[in-house]
Structure formats: C-alpha cells, structure tokens
Enzyme design. Structure first.
Site, PDB file in Angstrom:
ATOM      1  CE  LYS A 180      29.677 -68.431 120.256  1.00 48.45           C
ATOM      2  NZ  LYS A 180      30.389 -67.500 119.365  1.00 48.45           N
ATOM      3  CG  HIS A 181      24.533 -67.257 127.966  1.00 53.66           C
ATOM      4  ND1 HIS A 181      23.565 -68.070 128.502  1.00 53.66           N
ATOM      5  CD2 HIS A 181      25.700 -67.637 128.539  1.00 53.66           C
ATOM      6  CE1 HIS A 181      24.115 -68.903 129.377  1.00 53.66           C
ATOM      7  NE2 HIS A 181      25.411 -68.664 129.415  1.00 53.66           N
ATOM      8  CD  GLU A 182      19.003 -63.603 122.061  1.00 52.38           C
ATOM      9  OE1 GLU A 182      18.995 -62.778 121.124  1.00 52.38           O
ATOM     10  OE2 GLU A 182      18.837 -64.821 121.898  1.00 52.38           O
TER      11      GLU A 182
END
Length: 584
Positions: free
Chosen positions: A218-220
């Site tokens: 997942k995105h930071e």
C-alpha cells in the site's frame, strides 16, 4: 488481519491505569488513548483487566500512566505479530519506592503471514522455469517441427520469426502506440520502453487489486514513499514522456504538419481526461455518479493534462530530423537546442515552490507539508497537505476530491485530500519532461548503446544527488521530504533517479544484449490504456474477484489478486497475438 490481541492485567491498587499507543511510523504524533484498566480488587486478589486490539503493521510504543495525575508508569516499544495473543502484566516490585514493572508475555504466537508470498514466488518461478525449458526445446528442430504441425504452421512461424516493427506513426502519437506496420523493413521498435511500461502497469494492477492486503503493498501514509507501490504512477508518467519524444519525431519525419499533430494531442488529452472522470471514478462507491460527489482529479486526468503540456511543449521545439547538432557542445545536443523548454520547466517549478512555501493557508503555518490529523502533535489537524490541499478545496470543493487519503490510516486526518490534485500536477509535468529527456537521448544517440547507457547513468546520478540534498538523506528531516501525496520535487527527482536506472537495465537486457524478450511485461505495455481501464471497470466481476471463504486470510487475498493480475497479462498476450492494440 493486521491485528493482535493484548490483555492488560493491572495488579496495582486504585486509581487505575490509562493505556495509550503510538505508531513508530507516525512522525511527531500524539499518543492515542486505547483503554482504561481498572485497579485490582485487593479483597478478592483479582487484578483489573482490559482487552484491546493492536495494529501489527508497524511497531508500536505503548504508554501506561496513572488515571490520576498522569504519572507515567512504563513505556514499551514492541512490534506485535498478526493474530498474536499477548498479555501485559503491571505490578509493584518494591512497595518502599513504588517501583512498577510491566511484563509483556506471549500467550499465543503470531502466524507467519509472509508464507503465502514465498509460496506464490515459488509458483511463478516454477512457471518461468517451464517456459524457459519450453523455449529451449523449441530450438531443437524435431521438436519445433512437431509443434508446427500441430499448430497453424504459417501463422505460428510468421509470429515467432517476425521482428516487432516500429508502429506506423503517421497518424498516431499516442503514448501507447499500436503497431500498424509489422514489416521487417521498418525500423525496429525499442522493446525496452514497452517492457518498462508493462512492468509498471502489471505491478500497479496488482497493487490496485489489493496486493494481498499486505501493508507494504500500500502507499506510504505520508513521507518516505520509497517502496515500489508509490513509484508505479511516477514510472508511468516518466515513460509517457519518453514515448512522446519518439512518437513526435516519427510523425514529423513522415510529413505530418504540426497543426495536425496538435489537434491529435488535444483530442487524446481530452479523451483521457473524460475517461478518468466518467469511467474510472472512485466516487462510484458512493452511489450513482452525480455532480454533487464527482471526483474531478484522478490518475487518467493527470496523465491527460500532463501529456497535453509535455507533448505540446515538445511539438513547439522538435525538429523533423534528429541529426547531429552543429553547436559548440555536441555532447549536449539533446539539451542545449531545447533551452526554452528548460526555462519553461524551471518557471513551472518556481511556481510550485512559491505556492507551496509562500501561499498563506488559513489556520496553518506557511510552508506546511505535513499530514495534519494527529501529526505534529495535533497542532494542525485540518492542514492536510498544506497549500496543495488548500488550493484543491478552494478551487474544486471538498466533495469533488478524494475522500479517503492514505494519511488517514496512521495520522487519522479527516480532511479530504487528493493525491492527484492541482498543485502536484506541476511536478508530474516535470517528471514527464525528464522522461522526455530519456526519449531524446535514444533519438539523438540511436545505434550508440554505450552513449545511451552512459547518459542514463549520468542522469540517474544527477537526480540522486539532487534528492540527497533536498531530503538530507532523511525521511522526515530534509528541506523537502519525499512525498507521493504532494508529488514533492524531491519525490520527482528520487523516482526519476530510479526510473533512469531501471530503464537502463531493461534497455541493456532487452535491446542491447537481447538476453530477454521483455515477455510477459511487453504485452500489457503495448496495450496499457486498455489494461488500465479494463482492470478498473471489471475489478468486481468474476473471474477477477469472487467471494472468499475467509476474508481475513492474506493467502486468499493474495491468490485472488495474483490470478486477476495474471489474467490481464494473458488477455494482453492474446490481443498481441491477434495484433489488436487499443489506441486513443
């Protein structure tokens, strides 16, 4: 998934304890209250207990203090495991000096949630080994002849032995051009560009489908976007710029007028933006699409606008012939003749810097780059994204933005924030322009692979040095942190550094040494728009998604997401074999 159970046993007398926690990945965050732990019952010799669910994605710092007076009793930093069962016992060691101990005990060990990844890796390695073995067998004449007899010999032989020719670009400047001329006499197409695009696209599809519900797919949440999910879109923007340089040069060499090319640029940009707004819009989950909740920014919208600016900028200064520049510095022939383009890009970047750091934002510090919420010790809860978020809310309205930004996961921000917003589009143009530079290198130094690779290395080093200066080689403490949500300039230079190096490696393997054909990533790379839109539209349809027996199983999610991604690769391969390429 991503949770553990903690039972807190309090053997201390009144007044009781407060349990709070803070994620280690949450920079300058407030502790969040979890539970009140009642005091022990001394008459029954029964400790007070409280149970809480804890996040296992990142290490946590637990804080126990007295419910009266806020006296800190103990602080524990620990990375809890998924589905683990833990106990935390708080008791007095010495009554004379009131020394308190906090003992963490593992009642039931966590599971190894990474085993499905290992198993999936081994499965794909096995499939790859079988394909390589089959390719080697096909080099044996008796085996190859037998296969040709079983299949359509003419079509199969023609497909296997043909070279992937350059597309006839007399009527196409799409960043995902469809080959129309497959004759062996045409200039050979750079497979590395389609392979680069396809690799980024396949991983993007896997991540968008859920990535097995693993947190690292997942995105930071905010700063520090260096793992590959956050690099995918930027690579797509980069290679789009590279394709623009090649396509425009081809069109002008074939005799197309600049006005005709400009009309095609405007039309394709309009179609991309329209597809992004109408077809691929996440606000459909809120019900039938209407203007009241229509998300205006988006991935395709940003691609369309970025393509419009970069392609028009290149069209204005490109030449039909890409011969050697006869200036004073021939080694800079891919840069110096285009100095007006560089001035334009520098002006754009100056606008981004001025708006980001000088624009007054109500109730927020000037130049704020934080996530808001509980970040920065909760001082600026409604300042998510600083000037970038403020401009979007001012010009677009909160209901026309992305409603669930990644900063809400850890920083608990509640303000809408769009990672494809207006201000960040400036730096996506810069990213595409750097990709355009890579395309110019391949044009000016065609048939000179050493020159191309050396310049890719130099550009990668230059971008890496700029990133190191801007970030001070730190996740949080630099002048401008790497941030995908903001599309900060340090994010652009860092991702460009990686893109130049990755393109260099693929170019060397695929086009120079020809050790790798680019398969299977080559096929979705040549039908990228179809695969991207298709995977979004059919995301909730069988066979890309089905009802799982255990929705809390990483293994089931990973299996579903990998099968869905693989299906799109197979679909793109079938379309490639049938020579069907969707272009806009």
């Amino acid at each position: 998934m991503d949770q553990a159970l903690l039972l807190v046993r309090n053997e201390l007398p009144a007044p009781g304890l407060n349990l709070a926690a803070r994620s280690v990945s949450c920079h300058q965050c407030l502790y969040q209250f979890l539970a009140f732990v009642p005091p022990s019952n001394e008459s029954l010799r029964k400790p007070g207990t409280a149970s809480v669910m804890l996040d296992t994605q990142h290490p946590l710092t637990l804080l126990l203090n007295s419910s009266v007076g806020d006296r800190d009793l103990c602080k524990i930093q620990y990375h809890f495991g998924e589905f683990g069962n833990y106990s935390l016992t708080v008791k007095t060691i010495s009554t004379s000096n009131q020394t308190v101990s906090c003992d963490l005990i593992i009642n039931e060990g966590p599971i190894n949630s990474y085993l499905p990844i290992l198993f999936a890796f081994l499965v794909y390695v096995g499939i790859l080994a079988l394909l390589i073995a089959g390719r080697l067998l096909m080099k044996i004449d008796p085996v190859r002849n037998w296969v040709y007899k079983k299949l359509n010999p003419r079509a199969t032989d023609r497909m296997i032995n043909s070279e992937l020719g350059s597309p006839n670009t007399t009527d196409s400047i799409n960043c995902d051009p469809a080959p129309q001329s497959w004759s062996s006499g045409s200039r050979q197409r750079l497979r590395s560009l389609d392979t680069f695009r396809g690799l980024s696209l396949v991983i993007m599809v896997f991540v968008n489908y859920g990535g097995g519900k693993y947190w690292f797919f997942k995105h930071e949440s905010w700063n520090g976007n260096l793992h590959f999910p956050s690099a995918l879109f930027s690579r797509f923007v980069f290679i789009m710029g590279t394709s623009v340089a090649l396509a425009l040069g081809s069109m002008l060499r074939w005799g197309s007028s600049k006005w005709k090319v400009l009309r095609k640029i405007i039309w394709r940009s309009f179609v991309l933006i329209l597809l992004g707004i109408v077809v691929v819009n996440p606000n459909y989950c809120l019900g039938p699409l209407s203007w009241d909740n229509l998300r205006i920014p988006g991935v395709l919208q940003r691609l369309g606008f970025t393509y419009l600016v970069v392609a028009a900028l290149e069209l204005l200064f490109t030449r039909a012939d890409s011969g050697t520049w006869e200036g004073r510095f021939p080694a800079l022939q891919d840069i110096l003749p285009y100095w007006p383009q560089w001035i334009f890009i520098l002006v754009l970047e100056t606008i981004w810097l001025c708006l980001t750091f000088l624009l007054p934002v109500p109730d927020c510090p000037r130049g704020y780059l934080g996530p808001g919420g509980i970040g920065d010790f909760g001082k600026y809860p409604n300042c998510t994204g600083g000037a970038a978020g403020y401009i979007d809310r001012l010009l677009l309205g909160e209901k026309h933005m992305y409603q669930h930004p990644s900063s809400g996961v850890i920083y608990q921000s509640t303000m809408p924030y769009d990672p494809e917003g207006i201000l960040g589009t400036i730096n996506s143009i810069v990213m595409a322009f750097l990709g355009l530079q890579a395309g110019k290198i391949t044009l000016f130094y065609k048939d000179q692979p050493k020159q191309i690779m050396s310049r890719f290395i130099i550009w990668g080093i230059v971008m890496g040095v700029i990133s190191a200066i801007l970030t001070k080689c730190s996740k949080e403490e630099g002048f401008i942190p790497v941030n995908k949500n903001l599309w900060s300039i340090s994010y652009v230079t860092t991702m460009s550094c990686f893109a130049f190096i990755l393109l260099l490696l693929i170019y060397y393997l695929v086009d120079v040494k020809k050790w790798w054909s680019g398969a299977p990533f080559l096929y979705p790379g040549m039908n990228s728009i179809l695969v991207y839109i298709g995977h979004q539209v059919f995301a909730n349809y069988f066979p890309f998604k089905w009802k799982m027996q255990d929705s809390q199983s990483h293994a089931e999610h990973l299996t579903q997401n990998l099968i869905a991604t693989t299906l799109w690769v197979i679909i793109s391969y079938i379309l490639y074999r049938k020579r069907i390429f969707w272009k806009i």
